[in-house]
Design an enzyme around this catalytic site. Structure first.
Site, mmCIF file in Angstrom:
data_model
loop_
_atom_site.group_PDB
_atom_site.id
_atom_site.type_symbol
_atom_site.label_atom_id
_atom_site.label_comp_id
_atom_site.label_asym_id
_atom_site.label_seq_id
_atom_site.Cartn_x
_atom_site.Cartn_y
_atom_site.Cartn_z
ATOM 1 N N ASP A 153 -2.752 6.317 -3.346
ATOM 2 C CA ASP A 153 -1.570 5.654 -2.767
ATOM 3 C C ASP A 153 -1.059 4.494 -3.619
ATOM 4 O O ASP A 153 -1.530 4.267 -4.735
ATOM 5 C CB ASP A 153 -1.880 5.173 -1.347
ATOM 6 C CG ASP A 153 -2.816 3.980 -1.326
ATOM 7 O OD1 ASP A 153 -3.635 3.860 -2.254
ATOM 8 O OD2 ASP A 153 -2.728 3.153 -0.393
ATOM 9 N N LYS A 161 -11.571 -0.079 0.266
ATOM 10 C CA LYS A 161 -11.676 1.354 0.079
ATOM 11 C C LYS A 161 -11.239 1.656 -1.344
ATOM 12 O O LYS A 161 -10.579 0.847 -1.980
ATOM 13 C CB LYS A 161 -10.873 2.119 1.114
ATOM 14 C CG LYS A 161 -9.398 1.794 1.228
ATOM 15 C CD LYS A 161 -8.809 2.575 2.403
ATOM 16 C CE LYS A 161 -7.320 2.394 2.538
ATOM 17 N NZ LYS A 161 -6.969 1.291 3.457
ATOM 18 N N ASP A 202 -1.459 1.272 -3.765
ATOM 19 C CA ASP A 202 -2.370 0.279 -4.337
ATOM 20 C C ASP A 202 -3.727 0.853 -4.719
ATOM 21 O O ASP A 202 -4.654 0.112 -5.029
ATOM 22 C CB ASP A 202 -2.537 -0.903 -3.376
ATOM 23 C CG ASP A 202 -3.143 -0.501 -2.046
ATOM 24 O OD1 ASP A 202 -2.965 0.662 -1.638
ATOM 25 O OD2 ASP A 202 -3.806 -1.336 -1.402
ATOM 26 N N GLU A 254 -12.324 5.964 6.706
ATOM 27 C CA GLU A 254 -11.350 6.073 7.787
ATOM 28 C C GLU A 254 -10.608 7.393 7.675
ATOM 29 O O GLU A 254 -10.482 7.950 6.579
ATOM 30 C CB GLU A 254 -10.327 4.940 7.686
ATOM 31 C CG GLU A 254 -10.896 3.563 7.884
ATOM 32 C CD GLU A 254 -9.787 2.529 7.987
ATOM 33 O OE1 GLU A 254 -9.516 2.078 9.100
ATOM 34 O OE2 GLU A 254 -9.190 2.198 6.950
ATOM 35 N N SER A 276 0.793 -1.228 0.000
ATOM 36 C CA SER A 276 0.000 0.000 0.000
ATOM 37 C C SER A 276 0.826 1.279 0.000
ATOM 38 O O SER A 276 1.591 1.528 -0.912
ATOM 39 C CB SER A 276 -0.957 -0.048 1.179
ATOM 40 O OG SER A 276 -1.843 1.017 1.110
ATOM 41 N N HIS A 277 0.721 2.041 1.088
ATOM 42 C CA HIS A 277 1.363 3.357 1.142
ATOM 43 C C HIS A 277 2.830 3.265 1.560
ATOM 44 O O HIS A 277 3.503 4.276 1.649
ATOM 45 C CB HIS A 277 0.601 4.250 2.115
ATOM 46 C CG HIS A 277 0.455 3.613 3.471
ATOM 47 N ND1 HIS A 277 -0.412 2.572 3.689
ATOM 48 C CD2 HIS A 277 1.093 3.832 4.629
ATOM 49 C CE1 HIS A 277 -0.304 2.187 4.950
ATOM 50 N NE2 HIS A 277 0.603 2.929 5.549
ATOM 51 N N ASP A 283 -6.135 2.486 -3.090
ATOM 52 C CA ASP A 283 -7.347 2.506 -2.272
ATOM 53 C C ASP A 283 -7.472 3.772 -1.421
ATOM 54 O O ASP A 283 -8.521 4.023 -0.851
ATOM 55 C CB ASP A 283 -7.471 1.228 -1.407
ATOM 56 C CG ASP A 283 -6.270 0.968 -0.531
ATOM 57 O OD1 ASP A 283 -5.319 1.781 -0.552
ATOM 58 O OD2 ASP A 283 -6.268 -0.059 0.179
ATOM 59 N N ARG A 284 -6.412 4.567 -1.330
ATOM 60 C CA ARG A 284 -6.513 5.810 -0.554
ATOM 61 C C ARG A 284 -6.737 7.008 -1.474
ATOM 62 O O ARG A 284 -6.402 6.955 -2.660
ATOM 63 C CB ARG A 284 -5.226 6.062 0.222
ATOM 64 C CG ARG A 284 -4.954 5.026 1.260
ATOM 65 C CD ARG A 284 -3.777 5.407 2.114
ATOM 66 N NE ARG A 284 -3.607 4.398 3.140
ATOM 67 C CZ ARG A 284 -3.042 4.601 4.319
ATOM 68 N NH1 ARG A 284 -2.559 5.786 4.611
ATOM 69 N NH2 ARG A 284 -2.952 3.643 5.200
#
Ligand code: VG1
Ligand code: CO
Length: 544
Positions: free
Chosen positions: A278, A377, A280, A364, A113-114, A282-283
């Protein structure tokens, strides 16, 4: 096809965290490390023979190599079909969509992810179940138990699969489909949002935009949707080519890491809308000209305005937020008489609520929001939601935010992260906080009198499963809160997160800087947890 069973011995550090297993690439490169974890996933599943498994990742270093290993192990373990994103690429929300759309048994998503990528940085792997969402705790617990007792893994022997060519091959009874990574996701977005309105608003110049893909997975998705489909100027999406090391950056969409975007959005001639995503995908970070929208506010604003979006025009069933996320969305739920759930940090806890249609929108504070369209997300979804909102309201981002605060009051919010803290010191901080819980209620600092202090525990309203030790909460009589928890996604030492929140009804005080407005709470937080005293640090590593 020959299948071999290779003997192995357990690694003792394969406990999945908030979102899968994340470790340094070097850890994953140890002999049989990835194989042990993947076999432990398969050993925790039942009745998947002949079924479909989706595989894709965020393109970081080790992605391709890991996928070739997983293909051969999935084949040997008896899956009937593998669906893989071209080049081994699938954003996390796109993978969730593919699992759902093609009725797959589950999926393996390769991402940290991030977290930064590259040979010296991080890699990660997580398993998603048939609803498209992260594996629930009971499954990750079982998987972790398997990693502790594993004695062997199964692997088929065939050559590497060409991941770059779309098409279908068969290897020893397993169908392997390489699909376009973007098409299904783009189609889903077109069903949710008013693309015609967006095209017009972009064409007539009412909306101008910049999107920072941070050299991560959303580049191809954002280019296809924002530029090629909706007509934003070429180059609106920048850092658009996914790189194995994210160009050396930290693919975390916040003001600390997406500084290129911040310079544009706070500069002269800023576009009407700016966003970033981000590693992947999702953010999301949402910005307008000269304004940054706090993720907790973004969630509340989306919930309050959902009816303006075609897919949610008939109304939403409820909302949810993770515990440390600000209470802004609770105020919206209250006004709209919607159920509102408070869950532990991490998307696995929203899955049951969405499956049971108890909620439609959730989010979130950590720059993540989503709806029931997938079970993860979804960064670009949030971006399109905001664009659709701007186009429908015909207002700037700043006006939308200020109007919202006027109506509901502002939950002034920020998070302080202390990263790579020595694990013993971090555990000492948590113990110290725990030891104070009983004596805190009634204690005061100026206007701040403690109303409650506890350790958050969650009982899933759908399946009754209980998750305890999900963070320490200190609530004040005036509605303010401080939350402390240790991160479950870091790979070096421990990260202490301190979440601070204060409610402000007075419109004349809405334009304050959060750090200034939260100064007293920041001081109280240090008195409670002593992170500076115990680590010798003078300030947080990251403030979001
Ligand atoms: C962090 C965030 C959490 C998020 C998780 C995964 O977890 O706080 O809200 O769900 O990352 O996001 P933690 O345990 O480090 O606080 V991502 O974009 O890494 O999949
Ligand atoms: Co992510």
């Amino acid at each position: 096809m020959t299948t071999t069973i290779t003997k192995t011995t357990p690694y003792d550090d394969q406990k999945p965290g908030t979102s899968g297993l994340r470790k340094k690439v070097k850890v994953f490169q140890q002999p049989k490390y990835l194989e042990n974890f993947v076999q432990s996933i398969f050993d925790s599943l039942e009745d998947f023979q002949g079924q479909t498994l989706v595989i894709g990742g965020d393109g970081r270093y080790f992605n391709r190599k890991a996928i070739q290993i997983i293909i051969k192990m999935a084949a040997a373990n008896g899956f009937g079909e593998l669906i893989i994103g071209q080049g081994g690429l699938l954003s996390t929300p796109a993978a969730s969509n593919i699992i759902r759309k093609y009725n797959a048994f589950g999926g393996i998503v390769l991402s940290a992810s991030h977290n930064p990528g590259g040979p010296e940085e991080d890699f990660g792997i997580k398993y998603n179940v048939g609803n498209g969402g992260p594996a629930p705790e009971k499954l990750t617990d079982k998987l972790y138990e398997n990693t502790k007792t594993i004695t062997g893994y199964k692997k088929s022997r065939f050559g590497d699969i060409d991941l770059d060519v779309i098409g279908e091959v068969e290897k020893g009874g397993v169908k392997i489909r390489i699909i376009d990574s973007v098409a299904d996701y783009a189609e889903l977005m077109a069903k949710i949002f008013d693309f015609e309105l967006l095209k017009q608003s972009i064409h007539n110049g009412f909306i101008t935009l910049r999107f920072d893909a941070m050299h991560a997975i959303t580049g191809p998705y954002a280019k296809h949707i924002l530029e090629d489909t909706l007509g934003a100027a070429q180059g609106s999406v920048f850092n658009a080519v996914p790189l194995e090391d994210f160009g050396g950056g930290h693919p975390d969409p916040n003001m600390a890491h997406a500084h290129e975007l911040c310079e544009i959005m706070f500069g002269a001639d800023a576009p009407t809308f700016g966003a970033a995503s981000d590693g992947d995908g999702d953010r999301n970070m949402v910005m307008g000209a000269n304004i940054f929208v706090t993720p907790s506010d973004s969630l509340a604003i989306m919930a309050a305005n959902a009816k303006l979006i075609p897919a949610y025009a008939k109304g939403i069933s409820g909302v949810a937020r993770s515990m440390p996320t600000s209470q802004a969305v609770d105020r919206v739920a209250d006004k709209l008489s919607l159920p509102c759930y408070e869950t532990p940090t991490g998307w696995k806890f929203f899955g049951n609520l969405r499956d049971a249609d108890k909620i439609t929108i959730c989010g979130e504070e950590s720059f993540g929001s989503g709806s029931n369209h997938v079970r993860e997300k979804d960064g670009l979804w949030a971006v399109l939601f905001w664009l659709n909102l701007i186009a429908r309201k015909r207002e700037s981002v700043a006006d939308i935010v200020h109007e919202h605060w006027q109506k509901y009051g502002r939950d002034i919010y920020c998070r302080h992260d202390y990263e790579a803290v020595d694990s013993d010191i971090a555990n000492g901080i948590v113990e110290h906080l725990r030891s104070q819980l009983n004596s805190l209620p009634g204690k005061s600092w100026g206007n701040y009198e403690v109303k409650f202090a506890d350790e958050f525990s969650y009982t899933d309203p759908v399946d009754g499963s209980v998750s305890s030790n999900q963070g320490i909460r200190v609530g004040f009589v005036n509605g303010s809160r401080i939350v402390f928890r240790l991160s479950g996604t870091g790979t070096v030492g421990a990260t202490l997160r301190i979440y601070l929140e204060r409610y402000e009804r007075d419109v004349s005080k809405h334009d304050q800087d959060a750090q200034v407005a939260l100064a007293e709470l920041i001081t109280i937080a240090e008195q409670l947890c002593e992170v500076k005293k115990r680590t010798g640090r003078t300030e947080p590593d990251v403030i979001t």
